[in-house]
Design a protein around this motif. Structure first.
Motif, PDB file in Angstrom:
ATOM      1  N   THR A   1       0.759  -1.238   0.031  1.00  0.00           N
ATOM      2  CA  THR A   1      -0.046   0.072   0.060  1.00  0.00           C
ATOM      3  C   THR A   1       0.997   1.199   0.142  1.00  0.00           C
ATOM      4  OG1 THR A   1       0.020   0.225   2.444  1.00  0.00           O
ATOM      5  CG2 THR A   1      -1.707  -1.006   1.215  1.00  0.00           C
TER       6      THR A   1
ATOM      7  N   GLN B   1       2.070   5.222   0.264  1.00  0.00           N
ATOM      8  CA  GLN B   1       1.731   6.330   1.152  1.00  0.00           C
ATOM      9  C   GLN B   1       1.098   7.495   0.360  1.00  0.00           C
ATOM     10  OE1 GLN B   1       5.230   8.186   2.703  1.00  0.00           O
ATOM     11  NE2 GLN B   1       4.822   7.289   4.842  1.00  0.00           N
TER      12      GLN B   1
ATOM     13  N   LYS C   1      -6.568  -3.060  13.885  1.00  0.00           N
ATOM     14  CA  LYS C   1      -6.155  -3.058  12.395  1.00  0.00           C
ATOM     15  C   LYS C   1      -7.010  -3.209  11.451  1.00  0.00           C
ATOM     16  CE  LYS C   1      -3.122  -3.474  15.325  1.00  0.00           C
ATOM     17  NZ  LYS C   1      -2.404  -2.113  16.001  1.00  0.00           N
ATOM     18  N   LYS C   2      -8.328  -3.510  11.765  1.00  0.00           N
ATOM     19  CA  LYS C   2      -9.392  -3.847  10.981  1.00  0.00           C
ATOM     20  C   LYS C   2     -10.675  -2.933  11.133  1.00  0.00           C
ATOM     21  CE  LYS C   2      -8.674  -8.642  10.192  1.00  0.00           C
ATOM     22  NZ  LYS C   2      -9.198 -10.120  10.164  1.00  0.00           N
TER      23      LYS C   2
ATOM     24  N   GLN D   1     -12.194   0.893  11.572  1.00  0.00           N
ATOM     25  CA  GLN D   1     -11.985   2.369  11.267  1.00  0.00           C
ATOM     26  C   GLN D   1     -13.147   3.212  11.973  1.00  0.00           C
ATOM     27  OE1 GLN D   1     -11.281   2.431   7.229  1.00  0.00           O
ATOM     28  NE2 GLN D   1      -9.037   2.062   7.386  1.00  0.00           N
TER      29      GLN D   1
ATOM     30  N   SER E   1     -13.161  -4.360   8.315  1.00  0.00           N
ATOM     31  CA  SER E   1     -12.580  -5.620   7.321  1.00  0.00           C
ATOM     32  C   SER E   1     -12.764  -6.910   8.015  1.00  0.00           C
ATOM     33  CB  SER E   1     -11.362  -5.512   6.948  1.00  0.00           C
ATOM     34  OG  SER E   1     -11.302  -4.174   6.335  1.00  0.00           O
TER      35      SER E   1
ATOM     36  N   PRO F   1      -9.771 -10.453   4.596  1.00  0.00           N
ATOM     37  CA  PRO F   1      -8.747  -9.804   3.870  1.00  0.00           C
ATOM     38  C   PRO F   1      -9.527  -9.180   2.582  1.00  0.00           C
ATOM     39  CG  PRO F   1      -8.458 -12.277   3.657  1.00  0.00           C
ATOM     40  CD  PRO F   1      -9.501 -11.963   4.741  1.00  0.00           C
TER      41      PRO F   1
ATOM     42  N   GLN G   1     -14.599  -5.380   2.869  1.00  0.00           N
ATOM     43  CA  GLN G   1     -14.751  -4.168   3.560  1.00  0.00           C
ATOM     44  C   GLN G   1     -16.188  -3.656   3.972  1.00  0.00           C
ATOM     45  OE1 GLN G   1     -12.502  -0.562   2.420  1.00  0.00           O
ATOM     46  NE2 GLN G   1     -11.073  -1.813   1.536  1.00  0.00           N
TER      47      GLN G   1
END
Lengths: 671, 202
Positions: free
Chosen positions: A49, A51, A595-596, A598, A627, A630, A633
């Motif tokens: 990914t 930046q 991590k999953k 937001q 998420s 993997p 979403q």
């Protein structure tokens, strides 16, 4: 019971161990520490990914450029581009209803036909010479394809050309190399009734390609009692993109085809006895575009750039229809002269034949068919007075267009970078907006009241001059701390010859097609307004913690325009003064709960629009992203949450439609 | 990439068909806790991979025999550091040719003259010329992701191709120093330019 607990505990430990070990043995080691054990060849195989593009290129620009990344857009939960533009300082956005154009302006002059902003999608201008603005409802981009939106506030006249008076919005989609794999997304909610998108990309030999299709159905916003819900939208678009990078050359080809239907309500005047009625005929649109671009690195830090595009639009509604083709070719060459000067020069030509279809006798364009053409060239010299510390840029665009002949748009800019963490810039520029078809060719009759029959008539003026702007701007950018970036800009814009409605000339009994005894109040467009606007924007970008980022912006605008000498009674003044907010602010907070998961919030404040009878408002949006796996979403977003509905802009026919609170959910699958 | 991980979870879920609610809950908990640090797309960050490359390059540089012996293998970051703690954690406990790897962060190139590898961030691209000029007479491997780094005289430039971090090498710049790059590194590079080799595209 104890046995069960023990078994469960063992199972818990066991499956966690399995999970960790699974990670360790996967060659695509996900944990950074796993990267240590990979060979060079293996490192080159991992997909990463990237930046965001932030301070890098922005730093070296002597202009108030602002970059909104695709990730910022995704996390704000917006479903269309104008809503994304609310998160850029200095850009005024007001939603009119569910199907009409948004009113978008930069540093004032926001209007459904806002004429002072040049908008590009991947280098193609979507500014239409019909009304001198952008039809945001029709020019859609698949949100997941957007790499970033770059906004330059202020005149970019020197490079970008006519009509980039108050700013440029550049919507840039991801290159085909960045969109490999398949993506399917579907969502629905209370305002955005349904959205769907599908995309597939891969590479074949030296070419990267992608094809996509997306569509949406939007419902009406909030109407007062007894008002029909006419403002729905339906839209679908398919597109493709091809990129090839080989050696020092890059080729990009992209194209789209779209279809749309937008519910509408228009007050139509007729010469026949009923005189006025509201038509609910929808606006139907279709069209497409193809763009080809070639860039070659010539070595010695020189490059050459060639682009051509064709855009076809077809649009028909209750009050008129238009068919337009636009052909454009552009060329740019950049090279270094000595070690301190970078020269850019180029030329372009645009041809745009159009045909107006008259649907009601009271609204016409005279002539109905017209071809707009623009020939342009530009030259710019960027001089390193003190290498890396002081750069002076001087240049100008030279244009010849259909309406106003030859225009010169010079600009001079200075960029001072005393430390690697601070840069200051200042500029003086001249920009010009040429009249559009509405200014020049329109002939509209509007029934006002009876008895006696009172009509208003607005006519274009074939003798209009170009509108002129001289802009004095300055600002700075500072990386105050490795986690805090601050961008400040201020401006003083002086305007001359802005198009306005003239003083009326009144005649009685003008004859057919008017009924006997009609009083006719006749206006035309004149270059009648001048004055100045001042203001500034401040936007801090703060990485409060590794998992928490806060972007914000505050904009201030003061408009001081007046009738120019020799002109009076221009109604336009009140509208100009009262259709842009004095101040507005936004705050976007992005929290990575885990991590999953937001959690993102947006807070927005927009000052009052007196001429539109819209009070100031504060509202907020919230988005949860999760998420589950993997490839999946899920996001749930609530928009305009603080009130059940609020007004943002006036509309004809009144009363205003209010923008309502909404919620939607979206599921995205990628592989 | 995450395929291995998700398949293992699927097997666990459908395996013991005892279907107790608590068991299912445990497995669900496990899948949330047990997974490593991961973004929604389950890919490592661009700069983590670049940090790993910097560590890896050390194995492929041959320093001249008459070079003054140094105690550490220094990887220096000049100016802005986009890699952060990951670089330190990757370097911990590592050795190159018997020398322990050390990460140093310096503000200008003059301080990097005694390093083995010097990295310049893309956000400092305005300073490339001055930084490279300061390192011209030193045997330092210069690496950057600044655009046109090789044209400015840099040795290794990171390039993003199809969401993968690759690198290109400018042999002319390398030959100006006493450094020698192993052919294994050149073989994996995306492109190698310089008069020692014709322009090669991978």
């Amino acid at each position: 019971m104890v046995n069960l607990c023990v078994r469960l505990a063992v199972l818990l430990v066991a499956c966690c161990v399995v999970a960790y070990s699974q990670v360790r043995t996967t060659p695509q080691g996900l944990h950074p520490r796993q990267l240590k054990s990979l060979s060079l060849a293996e490192l080159g195989q991992i997909e990463v990914t990237t930046q965001s593009k932030e301070p890098t290129e922005v730093w070296d620009t002597a202009a108030p450029i602002y970059v909104l990344t695709g990730e910022d857009i995704r996390r704000s939960g917006v479903t269309n581009i104008p809503d994304a533009l609310r998160l850029i300082p200095g850009v005024n956005v007001a939603r009119v209803n569910g199907s009409r154009n948004w009113a978008v302006g930069i540093r004032g002059f926001a209007d459904q036909f806002s004429k002072y902003v040049l908008v590009l999608i991947d280098g193609r201008s979507i500014y239409t010479p019909l009304f001198g603005g952008v039809l945001w409802t029709v020019d859609n981009v698949m949100m997941e394809d957007i790499d970033r939106i770059e906004v330059i506030r202020g005149p970019g006249g020197s490079i970008w050309g006519t009509n980039a008076v108050n700013g440029i919005i550049n919507i840039i989609t991801k290159s085909a190399a960045d969109t490999h794999g398949t993506l399917v997304s579907a969502g629905g909610g209370s305002v955005d009734h349904g959205t769907g998108a599908i995309r597939h990309g891969a590479h074949s030999g030296a070419w990267d390609y992608r094809a996509n299709a997306f569509g949406f159905a939007r419902g009406p916003e909030y109407h007062m009692d007894n008002q029909p819900n006419y403002d729905w939208s339906r839209f679908g678009q398919a597109g493709f993109r091809l990129d090839r990078k080989r050696g020092s050359g890059e080729v990009t080809i992209l194209g789209h085809a779209y279809w749309g239907k937008f519910g509408d309500a228009q007050t139509i005047s007729t010469f026949a006895p009923q005189n006025t009625f509201t038509s609910y005929r929808s606006m139907n649109t279709s069209g497409g575009d193809v763009l080809g671009r070639w860039r070659k690195n010539l070595g010695q830090r020189a490059d050459i750039y060639l682009q051509g595009w064709w855009w076809h639009e077809h649009r028909i509604g209750s009050n008129f229809g238009e068919d337009r083709d636009t052909f454009d070719a552009d060329f740019l060459h950049r090279f270094w002269m000595g070690s301190r000067q970078q020269i850019s020069w180029g030329a372009g030509a645009r041809l745009s034949p159009s045909r107006i279809s008259q649907t009601v006798p009271t609204q016409a364009f005279v002539p109905a068919n017209k071809t707009d053409n623009i020939l342009s060239a530009f030259l710019q010299d960027e001089i390193d007075i003190v290498p890396e510390k002081l750069v002076f840029t001087i240049g100008s665009k030279f244009e010849r267009d259909t309406y106003t002949g030859f225009q010169l748009q010079p600009s001079a800019r200075l960029l001072y970078t005393p430390t690697p963490h601070l840069s200051l810039w200042g500029s003086v520029s001249r920009a010009v907006r040429t009249p559009d078809r509405v200014d020049e060719d329109i002939d509209v009759n509007v029934f006002v009241t009876s008895p006696p029959p009172l009509w208003g008539r607005i006519r274009g003026n074939h003798d209009l001059h170009a509108e002129r702007l001289r802009a004095y701007e300055g600002g700075g950018r500072a990386l105050i701390h490795s986690r805090l970036y601050l961008d400040v800009a201020g401006f003083h814009n002086t305007y001359h010859d802005l198009v306005a409605q003239s003083a009326p000339s009144i005649s009685v009994n003008p004859g057919p097609p008017y009924a006997p005894g009609t009083v006719l109040v006749d206006f035309n467009f004149v270059n009648g307004i001048g004055g100045a606007t001042d203001g500034g924007e401040i936007s801090p970008d703060w990485q409060a913690a590794n998992w928490w980022r806060i972007r914000s912006g505050y904009s201030y605008l003061h408009i001081d325009l007046s009738d120019q000498r020799g002109f009076t009674d221009t109604n336009t003044l009140t509208s100009l003064h009262g259709s842009s907010p004095n101040s507005q602010a936004f705050l976007q907070s992005q929290i990575d709960i885990s991590k999953k998961v937001q959690f993102d919030q947006v807070l927005r404040y927009v000052g009052a629009l007196h001429a539109q009878q819209v009070p100031a408002y504060v509202t907020g949006d919230v988005r949860f992203g999760w998420s589950p796996g993997p490839h999946w979403q899920l996001s749930v977003a609530g928009q305009n949450l603080f009130q059940p509905h609020h007004a943002e802009f006036g509309i004809n026919p009144p009363p205003a439609v209010l923008i309502k609170r909404g919620v939607y959910a979206k599921l995205v699958w990628t592989r | 990439m995450m395929r291995g991980m998700s398949y293992s979870l699927v097997r666990l879920r459908s395996g013991p068909a005892t279907g107790i609610l608590r068991l299912a809950a445990v497995l669900l908990l496990c899948s949330t806790w047990g997974s490593p640090r991961v973004e929604p797309q389950a890919r490592p960050a661009e700069y983590d991979v670049k940090a790993a490359y910097l560590l890896n390059f050390g194995k492929f540089i041959r320093v001249p025999a008459n070079a003054p012996p140094r105690e550490h293998f220094d990887i220096c970051v000049i100016g802005t550091d986009p890699m952060g703690r990951v670089l330190d954690s990757l370097a911990a406990g590592e050795q190159v040719e018997g020398r322990p790897v050390r990460i140093r962060r310096v503000t200008n190139a003059a301080d990097a003259a005694t390093c083995d590898i010097a990295y310049l961030s893309a956000s400092d691209s305005a300073r490339i010329d001055s930084e490279l000029a300061a390192l011209r007479s030193s045997d330092v491997l210069t690496v950057s992701d600044a655009p046109n780094f090789l044209e400015h005289g840099g040795m290794i430039q990171f390039v993003l191709v199809a969401q993968r971090v690759r690198f290109s090498v400018n042999l002319n710049a390398v030959h100006r120093t006493h450094l020698v790059l192993s052919s294994e590194l050149l073989r994996v590079a995306l492109s190698v330019t310089g008069n020692a080799a014709a322009e090669v595209q991978r």
